[in-house]
Design a protein around this motif. Structure first.
Motif, short mmCIF file in Angstrom:
data_model
loop_
_atom_site.label_atom_id
_atom_site.label_comp_id
_atom_site.label_asym_id
_atom_site.label_seq_id
_atom_site.Cartn_x
_atom_site.Cartn_y
_atom_site.Cartn_z
N ILE A 181 0.60 -1.17 0.52
CA ILE A 181 0.12 0.04 -0.20
C ILE A 181 0.95 1.13 0.26
N ARG A 182 1.99 1.21 1.14
CA ARG A 182 3.04 2.18 0.75
C ARG A 182 3.69 2.89 -0.24
N GLN A 183 4.28 1.65 -1.07
CA GLN A 183 5.26 1.61 -2.64
C GLN A 183 4.12 1.87 -3.33
N GLU A 184 2.67 1.82 -3.15
CA GLU A 184 1.22 2.02 -4.57
C GLU A 184 1.05 3.95 -4.27
N ALA A 185 1.47 4.04 -3.00
CA ALA A 185 1.20 6.13 -2.34
C ALA A 185 2.28 6.34 -3.32
N TRP A 309 -6.31 11.96 -6.11
CA TRP A 309 -5.98 10.05 -5.65
C TRP A 309 -6.43 8.90 -6.32
N GLN A 310 -5.24 8.49 -6.81
CA GLN A 310 -5.79 6.86 -7.30
C GLN A 310 -5.34 6.07 -6.61
N SER A 311 -4.14 5.82 -5.89
CA SER A 311 -3.33 5.24 -5.02
C SER A 311 -4.65 4.67 -3.56
N GLN A 312 -4.17 3.47 -3.27
CA GLN A 312 -5.26 2.90 -2.17
C GLN A 312 -5.59 3.72 -1.17
N ARG A 313 -3.71 3.80 -0.32
CA ARG A 313 -4.04 4.60 1.32
C ARG A 313 -3.61 6.58 0.76
N CYS A 314 -3.79 7.28 -0.45
CA CYS A 314 -3.86 8.16 -0.43
C CYS A 314 -5.59 8.76 -0.15
N ALA A 315 -6.38 8.10 -1.27
CA ALA A 315 -7.60 8.01 -1.64
C ALA A 315 -7.68 8.01 -0.04
N GLU A 316 -7.26 7.25 0.56
CA GLU A 316 -8.37 7.04 2.78
C GLU A 316 -8.27 8.41 4.03
N LEU A 317 -7.11 8.42 2.89
CA LEU A 317 -6.79 10.40 3.62
C LEU A 317 -7.14 11.93 3.30
N PHE A 381 -4.14 16.70 11.51
CA PHE A 381 -2.73 16.66 11.63
C PHE A 381 -2.36 15.37 11.05
N ASP A 382 -2.78 13.97 11.45
CA ASP A 382 -1.39 13.31 11.56
C ASP A 382 -1.93 12.76 9.74
N VAL A 383 -2.79 13.12 9.40
CA VAL A 383 -2.94 12.99 7.75
C VAL A 383 -2.03 13.36 7.24
N ILE A 384 -1.68 15.18 7.52
CA ILE A 384 -0.32 15.43 6.81
C ILE A 384 0.97 14.59 7.76
N ALA A 385 0.89 14.64 8.47
CA ALA A 385 2.08 13.61 8.55
C ALA A 385 2.69 12.44 7.45
N GLU A 386 1.68 11.58 7.28
CA GLU A 386 1.14 10.25 6.72
C GLU A 386 1.75 10.28 5.26
N PHE A 387 1.40 11.99 4.87
CA PHE A 387 1.24 12.05 3.39
C PHE A 387 3.21 12.93 3.63
N GLU A 388 3.85 13.87 4.81
CA GLU A 388 4.91 13.46 4.57
C GLU A 388 6.22 12.34 4.69
N ALA A 389 6.11 11.97 5.47
CA ALA A 389 6.05 9.77 5.34
C ALA A 389 6.56 9.57 3.95
N PHE A 390 5.14 9.93 2.68
CA PHE A 390 5.30 9.39 1.64
C PHE A 390 5.97 10.17 1.13
N ILE A 391 5.95 11.74 1.12
CA ILE A 391 6.80 12.43 0.10
C ILE A 391 8.07 12.40 0.25
#
Length: 621
Positions: A181-185, A309-317, A381-391
């Motif tokens: 899931i992370r790879q896709e994001a 968003w198309q990836s599963q996790r990004c769409a969920e966030l 705000f945890d959504v932002i944190a997870e996007f930062e990790a993906f970035i």
């Protein structure tokens, strides 16, 4: 065409990777140059509006002076209303240009940071030193945190929560489903480099703030003010401006007694503000520190919500934010707090408070907002944190397009295979190797002379596995790996603070390793020169005993050693132990290393040659 697409086309055409790197750097240079030009333009615009504000302020003083001279409150009422409107409009426009200026200055910094990362390995973001832990299974030995670390290479998180998120991902392997899931994001974000860079830019303000800012912000959103008499004050604040303006007009056209009433109403308004002064000061002090941050976070939420968003996790966030209208609500609060700040502007604030009870009005509206918006903003705000990790994990995919996403194996035995795998932190001409462990239980003994590459190879396997199991691409042409737990035994240090000798530190690390093999999920160990703190015979016997115990526990991993006797374990355990070595060639007294892994055991060592180079001759006995 964005930079990533262009680089992919270059890669597909087989142009050398050095040319790809030059193209990437050139694109960042061009983006940084354009950002600086835009910043200069908006700076000039902001300065112009600042001068216009100063002119409006001077006109306000003139209106007050004219009122005193002509003894007419009509001049004051009409003039002040018009000038206030003009002043607010100018403040808003100047603020807009200043935000655009700051955005483009930060955009330049973000682009130049990528150039620095590619050229010198420096990074304006946190290097993760605070997460260093010598007792962790692998982070200290594999250079995961600190200067010249994996975290320093990848981190693009500005918020403290984003830093924590990335550190957590690099400190422990995820399960296979999460990794995929992370790879896709990460792939989706890497394919949208413009969005990534713009979002980084919008978040860069958080890197300049202290780590507790987010905690204060969340505490403020959750803490009610409990303003006494709020209900009747809300009603009075709505009618007070009409009463005051009405009395002023009546005083001008009907009777001067109404002017006296208007003055008394103004005094009443001020007395109310004085009576509620403690609430105003308390709310103003807290809100003033987070107003700019709220506005900035609102922009980031909007950036996430505005993309499909198309990836599963990004769409969920995305859905988490969209359902709660996060950006809209945070923007609304930011505007209320910004309006509260108007009351701090000298004459303007005085007039706003006398006519509109401005500060109290904004505080009441802010409290209503907090009551009507009880969504879990901490989760937002945890959504932002997870996007930062993906970035952050997308950085290698963008800056190093020859890296690949590994296949996550689901085999009964251990799988760790790689083609042209290299150490991601080595700059310049790094040497790659192939390695294969396919659905098996093996211990690989790696022998070789000093400086031949044994330790670097162990770290190469380890650090790329950490990347792979976090969801990031790896520094290899191909890689397939099981979900495993890396445990390393490499940099063993004594400790004066803990009264620990090197040998005792080694024993502690061995005890941890053996316990991990027995109790942790699928441990893959990396051992570099066991039991250095004792004599050669004890070293050999102890190392042999440890390896045999690891075999008995069905342990899997690599052991690098100078001791050729250890290589003889392959004779005793031919189905479990494999021998590899790193070679050295001596040509006309010069040592040449190729740093290539080979099957078998090493026959050539270099200690005598190294000693000879510093003037010490070793005689054979």
């Amino acid at each position: 065409m964005d930079m990533l697409s262009y680089c992919c086309k270059i890669e597909a055409s087989k142009i050398p990777i050095k040319s790809v790197q030059q193209t990437i750097i050139a694109n960042y240079e061009e983006a940084a140059k354009k950002a600086r030009q835009q910043a200069d333009h908006y700076k000039q615009q902001a300065n112009t509006y600042s001068l216009m504000r100063l002119g409006i302020f001077a006109m306000m003083i003139f209106v007050v002076y004219s009122t005193v001279q002509q003894d007419s409150f009509v001049v004051l009422g009409v003039g002040i209303v018009m000038l206030l409107a003009a002043f607010v409009a100018l403040v808003a426009q100047q603020g807009k240009y200043e935000r655009l200026r700051d955005y483009h200055l930060d955009l330049e910094r973000v682009n130049r940071n990528e150039i620095n990362s590619l050229q010198t390995g420096t990074n304006l973001y946190d290097n993760g030193q605070k997460y260093s832990n010598e007792k962790h299974f692998y982070t200290s030995d594999l250079d995961i945190f600190g200067n010249a670390s994996l975290y320093n290479l990848t981190n693009r998180a500005a918020t403290s929560a984003g830093n924590d998120k990335l550190a957590g991902w690099l400190s422990a392997p995820a399960d296979k489903a999460t990794i995929l899931i992370r790879q896709e994001a990460v792939q989706e974000i890497a394919a949208n480099n413009d969005w990534k860079v713009n979002t980084q830019t919008k978040l860069l303000f958080a890197a300049k703030e202290d780590a507790d800012q987010m905690k204060r912000l969340l505490a403020y959103l959750k803490t009610p003010l409990h303003l006494n008499g709020e209900r009747w004050l809300s009603i009075y604040i709505k009618v007070a401006p009409y009463l005051l303006f009405g009395m002023l007009l009546a005083g001008a056209f009907l009777s001067p007694y109404f002017t006296i009433i208007a003055i008394l109403l103004g005094l009443v308004n001020m007395s109310i503000l004085v009576a509620k002064g403690s609430y105003i000061l308390k709310a103003g002090a807290i809100a003033g520190k987070i107003s700019d941050a709220l506005a900035s976070y609102a922009v980031v939420f909007k950036a996430i919500e505005s993309k499909q968003w198309q990836s599963q996790r990004c769409a969920e966030l995305y859905e988490k934010l969209k359902v709660n209208q996060t950006s809209k609500n945070i923007t609304e609060l930011s505007k209320l707090i910004n309006k509260l700040s108007y009351s701090l502007i000298m004459i303007v604030g005085f007039i706003l408070n006398v006519f509109f009870l401005w500060a109290l009005k904004q505080i009441i509206l802010i409290e209503k907002w907090k009551r009507n918006n009880q969504q879990n903003f901490e989760e937002a705000f945890d959504v932002i944190a997870e996007f930062e990790a993906f970035i952050s994990l997308a950085v290698p995919a963008i800056n190093y397009p020859d890296w690949v996403y590994p296949v996550i194996a689901d085999t009964e035995g251990y799988t760790l295979t790689a083609k042209h795998i290299a150490h991601p932190l080595i700059r310049g001409n790094r040497v790659d190797n192939d390695y294969e462990l396919q659905d098996a239980f093996k211990i690989d003994i790696i022998t070789g002379s000093n400086m031949a590459g044994k330790s670097t190879f162990l770290r190469t396997i380890g650090i790329n596995t950490v990347l792979a199991l976090s969801g990031a691409p790896v520094c290899a042409a191909e890689m397939e790996v099981s979900v495993i737990t890396i445990v390393s035994y490499m940099r063993i240090k004594d400790s004066l603070n803990e009264s620990t000798s090197t040998f005792k530190a080694e024993l502690d690390r061995l005890q941890m390793l053996l316990a991990a093999v027995e109790h942790e999920h699928r441990v893959f160990f990396l051992i570099d020169e066991m039991l250095r703190g004792t004599n050669s015979m004890d070293k050999y016997l102890g190392s042999k005993a440890v390896i045999e115990q690891l075999i008995a526990k069905k342990g899997v991993g690599m052991v690098a050693t100078h001791d050729l006797q250890i290589a003889r374990l392959e004779d005793k355990y031919p189905d479990y132990v494999r021998n590899y070595y790193f070679d050295i060639q001596v040509i006309e007294g010069e040592m040449l290393f190729d740093y290539k892994l080979k099957h078998g055991e090493c026959k050539t060592f270099n200690a005598s040659l190294l000693l000879k180079q510093i003037g010490i001759n070793v005689e054979a006995e």
